[in-house]
Design a protein around this motif. Structure first.
Motif, PDB file in Angstrom:
ATOM      1  N   ASN A   1     -13.362  -2.366   0.521  1.00 54.35           N
ATOM      2  CA  ASN A   1     -12.183  -1.829   1.204  1.00 54.35           C
ATOM      3  C   ASN A   1     -11.103  -1.492   0.183  1.00 54.35           C
ATOM      4  O   ASN A   1     -11.313  -1.536  -1.022  1.00 54.35           O
ATOM      5  N   GLY A   2      -9.942  -1.155   0.688  1.00 56.85           N
ATOM      6  CA  GLY A   2      -8.819  -0.844  -0.183  1.00 56.85           C
ATOM      7  C   GLY A   2      -7.547  -1.442   0.367  1.00 56.85           C
ATOM      8  O   GLY A   2      -7.489  -1.817   1.548  1.00 56.85           O
ATOM      9  N   TYR A   3      -6.531  -1.542  -0.492  1.00 58.05           N
ATOM     10  CA  TYR A   3      -5.245  -2.077  -0.038  1.00 58.05           C
ATOM     11  C   TYR A   3      -4.149  -1.197  -0.635  1.00 58.05           C
ATOM     12  O   TYR A   3      -4.106  -0.992  -1.848  1.00 58.05           O
TER      13      TYR A   3
ATOM     14  N   GLN B   1       1.973  -9.996  -1.591  1.00 59.33           N
ATOM     15  CA  GLN B   1       2.363 -10.770  -0.414  1.00 59.33           C
ATOM     16  C   GLN B   1       1.329 -10.599   0.701  1.00 59.33           C
ATOM     17  O   GLN B   1       0.914 -11.563   1.355  1.00 59.33           O
ATOM     18  N   GLY B   2       0.896  -9.353   0.910  1.00 60.45           N
ATOM     19  CA  GLY B   2      -0.026  -9.081   2.005  1.00 60.45           C
ATOM     20  C   GLY B   2      -1.407  -9.678   1.797  1.00 60.45           C
ATOM     21  O   GLY B   2      -2.043 -10.125   2.749  1.00 60.45           O
ATOM     22  N   MET B   3      -1.886  -9.681   0.553  1.00 62.73           N
ATOM     23  CA  MET B   3      -3.255 -10.137   0.305  1.00 62.73           C
ATOM     24  C   MET B   3      -3.343 -11.624  -0.027  1.00 62.73           C
ATOM     25  O   MET B   3      -4.291 -12.307   0.377  1.00 62.73           O
ATOM     26  N   PHE B   4      -2.364 -12.145  -0.787  1.00 55.76           N
ATOM     27  CA  PHE B   4      -2.583 -13.455  -1.409  1.00 55.76           C
ATOM     28  C   PHE B   4      -1.585 -14.545  -1.000  1.00 55.76           C
ATOM     29  O   PHE B   4      -1.642 -15.638  -1.555  1.00 55.76           O
ATOM     30  N   ALA B   5      -0.684 -14.259  -0.063  1.00 55.97           N
ATOM     31  CA  ALA B   5       0.294 -15.262   0.356  1.00 55.97           C
ATOM     32  C   ALA B   5      -0.109 -15.895   1.685  1.00 55.97           C
ATOM     33  O   ALA B   5       0.732 -16.181   2.539  1.00 55.97           O
ATOM     34  N   GLY B   6      -1.377 -16.122   1.862  1.00 55.78           N
ATOM     35  CA  GLY B   6      -1.863 -16.708   3.104  1.00 55.78           C
ATOM     36  C   GLY B   6      -1.461 -18.164   3.265  1.00 55.78           C
ATOM     37  O   GLY B   6      -1.243 -18.885   2.287  1.00 55.78           O
ATOM     38  N   THR B   7      -1.343 -18.575   4.510  1.00 53.94           N
ATOM     39  CA  THR B   7      -1.029 -19.966   4.843  1.00 53.94           C
ATOM     40  C   THR B   7      -1.998 -20.443   5.920  1.00 53.94           C
ATOM     41  O   THR B   7      -2.669 -19.639   6.582  1.00 53.94           O
ATOM     42  N   ALA B   8      -2.030 -21.750   6.106  1.00 56.03           N
ATOM     43  CA  ALA B   8      -2.898 -22.298   7.153  1.00 56.03           C
ATOM     44  C   ALA B   8      -2.478 -21.777   8.528  1.00 56.03           C
ATOM     45  O   ALA B   8      -3.331 -21.525   9.392  1.00 56.03           O
TER      46      ALA B   8
ATOM     47  N   TYR C   1      -5.556 -12.532   4.586  1.00 55.91           N
ATOM     48  CA  TYR C   1      -6.419 -11.486   4.042  1.00 55.91           C
ATOM     49  C   TYR C   1      -7.784 -12.088   3.751  1.00 55.91           C
ATOM     50  O   TYR C   1      -8.036 -12.670   2.702  1.00 55.91           O
ATOM     51  N   HIS C   2      -8.652 -12.035   4.737  1.00 51.96           N
ATOM     52  CA  HIS C   2     -10.031 -12.515   4.627  1.00 51.96           C
ATOM     53  C   HIS C   2     -10.116 -13.986   4.224  1.00 51.96           C
ATOM     54  O   HIS C   2     -10.975 -14.382   3.436  1.00 51.96           O
ATOM     55  N   GLY C   3      -9.157 -14.762   4.753  1.00 51.72           N
ATOM     56  CA  GLY C   3      -9.207 -16.207   4.554  1.00 51.72           C
ATOM     57  C   GLY C   3      -8.649 -16.678   3.226  1.00 51.72           C
ATOM     58  O   GLY C   3      -8.798 -17.864   2.886  1.00 51.72           O
ATOM     59  N   TYR C   4      -7.971 -15.805   2.468  1.00 51.81           N
ATOM     60  CA  TYR C   4      -7.443 -16.205   1.160  1.00 51.81           C
ATOM     61  C   TYR C   4      -6.207 -17.081   1.377  1.00 51.81           C
ATOM     62  O   TYR C   4      -5.121 -16.573   1.686  1.00 51.81           O
TER      63      TYR C   4
END
Length: 508
Positions: free
Chosen positions: A401-403, A415-422, A431-434
């Motif tokens: 995919n792309g971002y 922020q959109g891809m890697f700032a995930g929280t529980a 972003y896919h469970g990251y």
């Protein structure tokens, strides 16, 4: 930061290059052929960045990102940081919708609420937090946050404003907007739309009176349609198409560096003990990928191998490492991790990037060379891949995919891809469970940092930490490419894969 009234003169109505001297005569209209269906004239869910050109022709935001990736006011006359957690915004005098009704503070407030309520929002992940609207007078309001959001003027370029009474927590299929065009016919099923000039547009009237939008999924058909003059512009074309169209007397190829990163991203929802939950395995698979061969043989040198975790065209992006082809090392690392006879499933949606099928098939062969068996599952546009990405339909291991980088800032896609929280993962909004708390904390600090130097230092650290988690099997940065008939002039193509319809002119 303040966007001054002088800068306001560079809004879409008078975008750089538009106006006198930018082109020639008016014509009957133009036809655009998109490679993916324009399913909506709203962007609450749509991640297809080329669609923004049409959506912004109808609906506008308080600001926009120009081709130089700087923020400019549109519906806002002023957008000023007046306190660490407060921006003061004044709507431009005289801005109104195509029915003549004014753009109001309530419309802005409602738009922000609707973007928050929609399920599976792409844009929600870009905001470290949502601002609230506090009215000051009929045309002035404050955007208030709990923590500083020093890039809010960039982020608000993505929030399209609609009359409050007509806005809903869903992608809007019609309705009125404040842009230079109105929709006179729409067919979501076929992806065909007709736009006519908004006779009550508050800015300078566009020269092009009619814009037809078509959906032509097959690239060969788009190329033939352009060559025959059936359409005036096609986007997202492959190197083969560029080769076919280059040199034609009435066709011009336009390319600019892109803010988008394309990647083979791992599924981070794998349980502990699964091979892909082991960073050593994820890294090992990267050594199996012959990036230079893909770039030369499949992309004809139209992309560059990523050197970081976001496109290096973005402000604040840093180089973090490189992908190296070393299949012997891949096998050694897999052996060291105790992984044998690994089988993985790779999914993607047609049209995600140029020559997508060829890339995925080549990757299967490269993985086979190191003893990994890969299964492919391709989804057609409009299919159920969104549910698969969220882990609601089926299991998968790698996603092609792309971002995008819609603000021109590295912070936004990070922020959109890697700032995930529980909490976000509970609603499948990561972003896919990251979800890696150390990285989320770094990005949260960066998103609140008002000093540019300090913010970029935090971002650099975060990007290096992300690289060490090996989130992608391989990644590359494509160019933004369109092909157009030369009669269509003054197309100010942005690295964000959009252009201002109101600036376009026709010759001949």
């Amino acid at each position: 930061m303040t966007l001054s009234p002088l800068a306001a003169c560079a809004g879409p109505g008078t975008a750089p290059g538009a106006g006198s001297g930018a082109g020639s005569t008016a014509g009957p209209g133009i036809t655009l052929a998109l490679n993916r269906s324009l399913v909506s004239l709203d962007n609450k869910l749509n991640q297809f960045d080329a669609a923004v050109t049409v959506q912004r022709g109808v609906r506008q935001a308080l600001t926009f990102i120009d081709p130089k990736l700087t923020v400019q006011p549109v519906l806002a006359e002023r957008f000023e940081l007046t306190a660490p957690t407060e921006w003061t915004v004044k709507l431009r005098d005289g801005v109104h919708y195509s029915d003549g009704s004014p753009v109001t503070v309530e419309d802005v407030s409602t738009a922000l609420q609707m973007y928050q309520k929609v399920l599976g929002s792409f844009l929600a992940g870009l905001f470290p937090e949502w601002p609230t609207v506090t009215p000051v007078d009929a045309s002035t309001f404050k955007l208030v946050t709990e923590n500083p959001v020093p890039t809010l003027d960039y982020l608000m370029a993505n929030i399209l404003i609609t009359p409050a009474a007509a806005n809903k927590p869903e992608e809007l299929q019609g309705g009125i907007g404040s842009g230079p065009y109105v929709v006179t016919s729409a067919n979501r099923g076929t992806g065909e739309y007709t736009l006519q000039v908004n006779g009550k547009y508050w800015g300078p009237a566009p020269v092009i009176k009619t814009v037809q939008v078509r959906f032509l999924p097959e690239e060969a058909n788009r190329v033939v349609a352009l060559r025959s003059g059936e359409v005036d512009l096609i986007d997202s074309i492959s190197p083969d198409a560029i080769s076919q169209l280059s040199g034609l007397s009435d066709v011009e190829i336009q390319q600019v560096p892109s803010t988008r990163i394309s990647q083979l991203f791992y599924n981070f929802r794998k349980p502990s003990g699964h091979p892909l939950a082991d960073v050593r395995v994820r890294e090992a698979l990267s050594y199996a990928i012959n990036g230079p061969a893909l770039i030369k043989d499949v992309f004809a040198d139209s992309v560059t191998q990523a050197r970081g975790v976001v496109a290096d065209t973005l402000t604040g992006a840093v180089q973090t490492g490189e992908y190296v082809h070393d299949p012997q090392k891949a096998r050694q690392m897999l052996d060291a991790a105790g992984v044998k006879d690994l089988k993985i499933k790779m999914i993607w949606e047609t049209g995600e990037f140029a020559n997508d099928t060829s890339v995925m098939e080549a990757v299967v062969e490269m993985l086979k060379a190191v003893g990994v068996q890969a299964e492919l599952q391709q989804f057609q546009p409009g299919g159920e891949i969104s549910k698969w990405r969220q882990g609601r339909a089926g299991d998968w291991d790698v996603l092609g995919n792309g971002y995008p980088g819609p603000t021109g800032l590295a912070l936004t896609p990070l922020q959109g891809m890697f700032a995930g929280t529980a909490e976000k993962e509970a609603t499948r909004d990561t972003y896919h469970g990251y979800v890696i708390p150390k990285i989320t904390t770094l990005l949260q600090k960066a998103s609140q940092e008002t000093d540019n130097t300090a913010r970029e230092r935090l971002l650099a650290t975060a990007q290096k930490e992300i690289w060490n988690t090996w989130p992608c099997m391989w990644a590359f940065v494509p160019k933004t490419v369109i092909a157009r008939r030369k009669r269509m002039q003054n197309v100010l193509l942005s690295p964000t894969n959009s252009y201002d319809l109101a600036s376009v002119r026709l010759s001949g």
